[in-house]
Design a protein around this motif. Sequence first.
Motif, PDB file in Angstrom:
ATOM      1  N   LYS A 199      19.460  19.840  27.771  1.00 29.17           N
ATOM      2  CA  LYS A 199      19.205  18.600  27.050  1.00 29.17           C
ATOM      3  C   LYS A 199      17.722  18.210  27.094  1.00 29.17           C
ATOM      4  O   LYS A 199      17.241  17.554  26.187  1.00 29.17           O
ATOM      5  CB  LYS A 199      20.048  17.455  27.625  1.00 29.17           C
ATOM      6  CG  LYS A 199      21.551  17.661  27.472  1.00 29.17           C
ATOM      7  CD  LYS A 199      22.003  17.452  26.049  1.00 29.17           C
ATOM      8  CE  LYS A 199      23.495  17.686  25.885  1.00 29.17           C
ATOM      9  NZ  LYS A 199      23.882  19.098  25.963  1.00 29.17           N
ATOM     10  N   PHE A 200      17.035  18.560  28.148  1.00 35.23           N
ATOM     11  CA  PHE A 200      15.605  18.253  28.289  1.00 35.23           C
ATOM     12  C   PHE A 200      15.289  16.783  28.027  1.00 35.23           C
ATOM     13  O   PHE A 200      14.405  16.467  27.225  1.00 35.23           O
ATOM     14  CB  PHE A 200      14.756  19.148  27.368  1.00 35.23           C
ATOM     15  CG  PHE A 200      14.657  20.563  27.862  1.00 35.23           C
ATOM     16  CD1 PHE A 200      13.788  20.900  28.891  1.00 35.23           C
ATOM     17  CD2 PHE A 200      15.450  21.561  27.311  1.00 35.23           C
ATOM     18  CE1 PHE A 200      13.708  22.209  29.361  1.00 35.23           C
ATOM     19  CE2 PHE A 200      15.374  22.870  27.773  1.00 35.23           C
ATOM     20  CZ  PHE A 200      14.490  23.190  28.803  1.00 35.23           C
ATOM     21  N   CYS A 201      16.028  15.862  28.635  1.00 35.22           N
ATOM     22  CA  CYS A 201      15.639  14.450  28.579  1.00 35.22           C
ATOM     23  C   CYS A 201      14.210  14.406  29.142  1.00 35.22           C
ATOM     24  O   CYS A 201      13.904  15.115  30.101  1.00 35.22           O
ATOM     25  CB  CYS A 201      16.589  13.597  29.418  1.00 35.22           C
ATOM     26  SG  CYS A 201      18.284  13.729  28.833  1.00 35.22           S
ATOM     27  N   PRO A 207      16.499  20.497  33.917  1.00 34.67           N
ATOM     28  CA  PRO A 207      16.512  21.693  33.064  1.00 34.67           C
ATOM     29  C   PRO A 207      15.533  22.771  33.550  1.00 34.67           C
ATOM     30  O   PRO A 207      15.705  23.946  33.243  1.00 34.67           O
ATOM     31  CB  PRO A 207      16.098  21.158  31.694  1.00 34.67           C
ATOM     32  CG  PRO A 207      16.504  19.722  31.721  1.00 34.67           C
ATOM     33  CD  PRO A 207      16.245  19.275  33.131  1.00 34.67           C
ATOM     34  N   TYR A 208      14.505  22.365  34.311  1.00 34.86           N
ATOM     35  CA  TYR A 208      13.531  23.343  34.832  1.00 34.86           C
ATOM     36  C   TYR A 208      13.998  23.911  36.170  1.00 34.86           C
ATOM     37  O   TYR A 208      13.735  25.060  36.484  1.00 34.86           O
ATOM     38  CB  TYR A 208      12.155  22.680  35.017  1.00 34.86           C
ATOM     39  CG  TYR A 208      11.688  21.938  33.782  1.00 34.86           C
ATOM     40  CD1 TYR A 208      10.908  22.574  32.819  1.00 34.86           C
ATOM     41  CD2 TYR A 208      12.063  20.613  33.560  1.00 34.86           C
ATOM     42  CE1 TYR A 208      10.498  21.897  31.675  1.00 34.86           C
ATOM     43  CE2 TYR A 208      11.662  19.932  32.422  1.00 34.86           C
ATOM     44  CZ  TYR A 208      10.887  20.578  31.490  1.00 34.86           C
ATOM     45  OH  TYR A 208      10.494  19.906  30.355  1.00 34.86           O
ATOM     46  N   THR A 209      14.661  23.083  36.982  1.00 41.42           N
ATOM     47  CA  THR A 209      15.023  23.555  38.325  1.00 41.42           C
ATOM     48  C   THR A 209      16.342  24.315  38.334  1.00 41.42           C
ATOM     49  O   THR A 209      16.582  25.115  39.229  1.00 41.42           O
ATOM     50  CB  THR A 209      15.150  22.379  39.320  1.00 41.42           C
ATOM     51  OG1 THR A 209      16.196  21.511  38.869  1.00 41.42           O
ATOM     52  CG2 THR A 209      13.872  21.611  39.456  1.00 41.42           C
ATOM     53  N   ARG A 210      17.196  24.054  37.335  1.00 39.39           N
ATOM     54  CA  ARG A 210      18.518  24.703  37.378  1.00 39.39           C
ATOM     55  C   ARG A 210      18.792  25.583  36.174  1.00 39.39           C
ATOM     56  O   ARG A 210      19.891  26.107  36.012  1.00 39.39           O
ATOM     57  CB  ARG A 210      19.629  23.667  37.552  1.00 39.39           C
ATOM     58  CG  ARG A 210      19.596  23.059  38.946  1.00 39.39           C
ATOM     59  CD  ARG A 210      20.958  22.706  39.463  1.00 39.39           C
ATOM     60  NE  ARG A 210      20.906  22.481  40.901  1.00 39.39           N
ATOM     61  CZ  ARG A 210      21.479  23.266  41.788  1.00 39.39           C
ATOM     62  NH1 ARG A 210      22.126  24.335  41.400  1.00 39.39           N
ATOM     63  NH2 ARG A 210      21.390  22.997  43.077  1.00 39.39           N
ATOM     64  N   GLY A 211      17.787  25.742  35.288  1.00 32.96           N
ATOM     65  CA  GLY A 211      17.906  26.729  34.219  1.00 32.96           C
ATOM     66  C   GLY A 211      18.768  26.299  33.054  1.00 32.96           C
ATOM     67  O   GLY A 211      19.151  25.132  32.920  1.00 32.96           O
ATOM     68  N   ARG A 212      19.021  27.280  32.194  1.00 29.78           N
ATOM     69  CA  ARG A 212      19.719  26.989  30.939  1.00 29.78           C
ATOM     70  C   ARG A 212      21.178  26.603  31.180  1.00 29.78           C
ATOM     71  O   ARG A 212      21.765  26.927  32.212  1.00 29.78           O
ATOM     72  CB  ARG A 212      19.650  28.185  29.999  1.00 29.78           C
ATOM     73  CG  ARG A 212      20.501  29.344  30.467  1.00 29.78           C
ATOM     74  CD  ARG A 212      20.360  30.536  29.554  1.00 29.78           C
ATOM     75  NE  ARG A 212      21.133  30.386  28.335  1.00 29.78           N
ATOM     76  CZ  ARG A 212      20.863  31.051  27.209  1.00 29.78           C
ATOM     77  NH1 ARG A 212      19.824  31.852  27.155  1.00 29.78           N
ATOM     78  NH2 ARG A 212      21.620  30.915  26.165  1.00 29.78           N
ATOM     79  N   GLU A 213      21.738  25.920  30.160  1.00 31.33           N
ATOM     80  CA  GLU A 213      23.137  25.518  30.213  1.00 31.33           C
ATOM     81  C   GLU A 213      23.987  26.775  30.058  1.00 31.33           C
ATOM     82  O   GLU A 213      23.831  27.512  29.078  1.00 31.33           O
ATOM     83  CB  GLU A 213      23.389  24.595  29.013  1.00 31.33           C
ATOM     84  CG  GLU A 213      24.346  23.499  29.238  1.00 31.33           C
ATOM     85  CD  GLU A 213      24.082  22.382  28.237  1.00 31.33           C
ATOM     86  OE1 GLU A 213      23.680  21.294  28.668  1.00 31.33           O
ATOM     87  OE2 GLU A 213      24.245  22.592  27.029  1.00 31.33           O
ATOM     88  N   GLN A 241      26.038  19.612  34.878  1.00 30.40           N
ATOM     89  CA  GLN A 241      25.040  18.574  34.541  1.00 30.40           C
ATOM     90  C   GLN A 241      25.520  17.837  33.297  1.00 30.40           C
ATOM     91  O   GLN A 241      25.298  16.659  33.144  1.00 30.40           O
ATOM     92  CB  GLN A 241      23.665  19.191  34.270  1.00 30.40           C
ATOM     93  CG  GLN A 241      23.065  19.908  35.459  1.00 30.40           C
ATOM     94  CD  GLN A 241      22.907  19.002  36.655  1.00 30.40           C
ATOM     95  OE1 GLN A 241      22.770  17.791  36.517  1.00 30.40           O
ATOM     96  NE2 GLN A 241      22.927  19.578  37.827  1.00 30.40           N
ATOM     97  N   ASN A 242      26.170  18.591  32.388  1.00 33.19           N
ATOM     98  CA  ASN A 242      26.791  17.965  31.237  1.00 33.19           C
ATOM     99  C   ASN A 242      28.058  18.741  30.907  1.00 33.19           C
ATOM    100  O   ASN A 242      28.023  19.724  30.174  1.00 33.19           O
ATOM    101  CB  ASN A 242      25.823  17.957  30.051  1.00 33.19           C
ATOM    102  CG  ASN A 242      26.511  17.416  28.825  1.00 33.19           C
ATOM    103  OD1 ASN A 242      27.533  16.720  28.926  1.00 33.19           O
ATOM    104  ND2 ASN A 242      25.995  17.740  27.670  1.00 33.19           N
ATOM    105  N   ARG A 317      19.265  11.273  22.455  1.00 31.67           N
ATOM    106  CA  ARG A 317      20.091  11.692  21.301  1.00 31.67           C
ATOM    107  C   ARG A 317      21.188  10.704  20.881  1.00 31.67           C
ATOM    108  O   ARG A 317      22.106  11.079  20.148  1.00 31.67           O
ATOM    109  CB  ARG A 317      20.766  13.041  21.546  1.00 31.67           C
ATOM    110  CG  ARG A 317      19.835  14.128  21.992  1.00 31.67           C
ATOM    111  CD  ARG A 317      20.618  15.338  22.430  1.00 31.67           C
ATOM    112  NE  ARG A 317      19.711  16.321  23.018  1.00 31.67           N
ATOM    113  CZ  ARG A 317      19.852  17.607  22.886  1.00 31.67           C
ATOM    114  NH1 ARG A 317      20.837  18.095  22.183  1.00 31.67           N
ATOM    115  NH2 ARG A 317      19.000  18.436  23.459  1.00 31.67           N
ATOM    116  N   TYR A 318      21.203   9.490  21.418  1.00 28.36           N
ATOM    117  CA  TYR A 318      22.164   8.494  20.923  1.00 28.36           C
ATOM    118  C   TYR A 318      21.464   7.156  20.882  1.00 28.36           C
ATOM    119  O   TYR A 318      20.424   6.967  21.529  1.00 28.36           O
ATOM    120  CB  TYR A 318      23.417   8.396  21.816  1.00 28.36           C
ATOM    121  CG  TYR A 318      23.105   8.151  23.279  1.00 28.36           C
ATOM    122  CD1 TYR A 318      22.871   6.867  23.759  1.00 28.36           C
ATOM    123  CD2 TYR A 318      23.014   9.214  24.162  1.00 28.36           C
ATOM    124  CE1 TYR A 318      22.564   6.653  25.092  1.00 28.36           C
ATOM    125  CE2 TYR A 318      22.707   9.014  25.493  1.00 28.36           C
ATOM    126  CZ  TYR A 318      22.477   7.728  25.950  1.00 28.36           C
ATOM    127  OH  TYR A 318      22.148   7.516  27.268  1.00 28.36           O
TER     128      TYR A 318
END
Length: 582
Positions: A199-201, A207-213, A241-242, A317-318
């Motif tokens: 999501k890169f809020c 998103p940087y410490t735990r990598g891609r979804e 994470q989501n 995004r909302y």
Amino acid sequence: MAKKIYKSLPDMSKARNRVDAPLLRREDVVVPPLFASFAKGRKYWISTFGCQANVRDEEIMAGFLSIAGMERASEESSADLVIINTCAVRENAEEKVYGEIGKFKANHLKDKNFILAVCGCMMQEENIAKALMERYPFVNLIFGTHNVPDLLSLLEEHLEKKKDIVEVLSFPGSIVENLPSTRLDDYKAFVNITYGCDKFCTYCIVPYTRGRERSRKKEDILAECRELVEQGYQEITLLGQNVNSYGKDFKDGTNFASILEDVANLGIPRLRFMTSHPWDFSDDMLDVIATHPNIMKCIHLPVQSGSNDVLRRMGRRYTREEYLNLVRKIRLKMPSCAITTDIIVGFPNETEEQFEDTLTLCEEVGYDAAFTFIYSPRKGTPAAKMVDDVSSSAKHERFDRLIKVIEKSVIGHAEQMVGETYAVLVDGPSKKDPGMLSGYTESSKLVHFRGPKQLRGHIVPVRIVESHTFSMIGELVEDPWISLAKDVAKDLLQEDAAKRFFATKKAMEDDPEVARLRDAIQEEQRALALAMKDGDDLAYAHHKKAYEQNKRAYEEHPLVRNLAASSEELKQELLSVVGELS
Ligand code: 5AD
Ligand code: SF4
């Protein structure tokens, strides 16, 4: 010769990469020889900071160490290996980590074989690992979130080369199955369903410490959950994470609603999930939550801010309106569903009006609970580069005002619970008062009440008699031993021994030969009684013989013998369960 080996250091630009497909590894645990001899008779301690993803990593690391032969130490001072599992989400979490590392400075003086390792999200940040090694030369091993599965080989390398090792991988991340695990709890479990975040809020380092979804395969998740159900776990929390993003990476229509439903159908008494992003919370998810009584009606829905401008700058995004619409939909379908949230105060350039938008949103939603944070700039994230004109004192003052608004709705919900009865999953003696028990309701409200410690891990009805802001006082509405007996009976019926007993009993009832023998025995008993009354010795002797013949045939019938054996087996099972209770 250098004492340290830097195998790889984190690189946030590589961590941003979402191109490479995630690797799926299925590996058996191999305990390398030097670490196997180190592990013998030694104890470990893992100190975990941050969220449930880190807690689950701790359980996996503990699983590796226990296969290697180590035991968990009862206190940190008696450990021969300490792992500090760090969090990077806010600066104050990082400060606590430095204090924790410092505590183990003198351990090598007492024992030259002592090993200190530091891992987790904070190690994935650029410049941290190297600075840490220089500032704390007594740290022996640093690794990141992606090399948790390599724990044993990293420890082996440290022992073999007699050097301190740093290996922090920066890549989108893989999925490793067959991971061992020593769970911290024996009736509540976390199960990962997705890793990482795409999501890169703009404020967030995750998103940087735990990598891609990336999603675990459905079969692997279901196998893990099935095992937990078989082991008697009472509650599973599906983690990501989501979680709403589950399965999107498979590109075959798999989605979170379907895995949630499949896990619910396994029969776990309580199912929870976290965290859901308000952006992709689907109607299908709502339907599944509403229709399964074992999915807890309690949704964590982080809003972060009530201002459209701040939400846009956060990359959420909302809009405020879309979020409130989702809350309305939830309440329409499940009027008593608890809603909890996360809120960040003092995002760069948040104006007073924008902050007030957050206050009014909170008033409108009336949250059951909220985790509130003051914005903390995270190096490498877009928000950290934004100029910020909000003073620290203004942020603190807003934070205090927000807490007051949140407290009002939390207290409102708590007061409404007084006099009502709720199912509570008992955690055991309360941390504050060991004379009391504590546990959580479906809506995650903490309740303290009196009862025997044997209720730990059972779900019991509790009437709320008093409400406080963050906890309640309750009383059991049923004799605790009756609650326990009901649970024992329910558990016992699930055991193979019970299933075998009832299957044999049914087969026996349906068998015509067994029925004929039973009737014949009764017939001969009646004839015997009559012969005795009439004093007819001849008839008595005749019927006695026939009675004994039929009785022998009945007792030797294979189905009757099976029932006797399985009844003995069931009795042993019952004794062992009752033994556990006493
Ligand atoms: N500053 C403050 N709070 C943050 N969170 C995430 N990143 C930051 C940050 N840089 C909060 C968000 C998120 C929760 C887990 O932590 O509210 O939902
Ligand atoms: Fe961070 Fe946003 Fe991902 Fe949550 S959804 S982990 S806040 S980037």
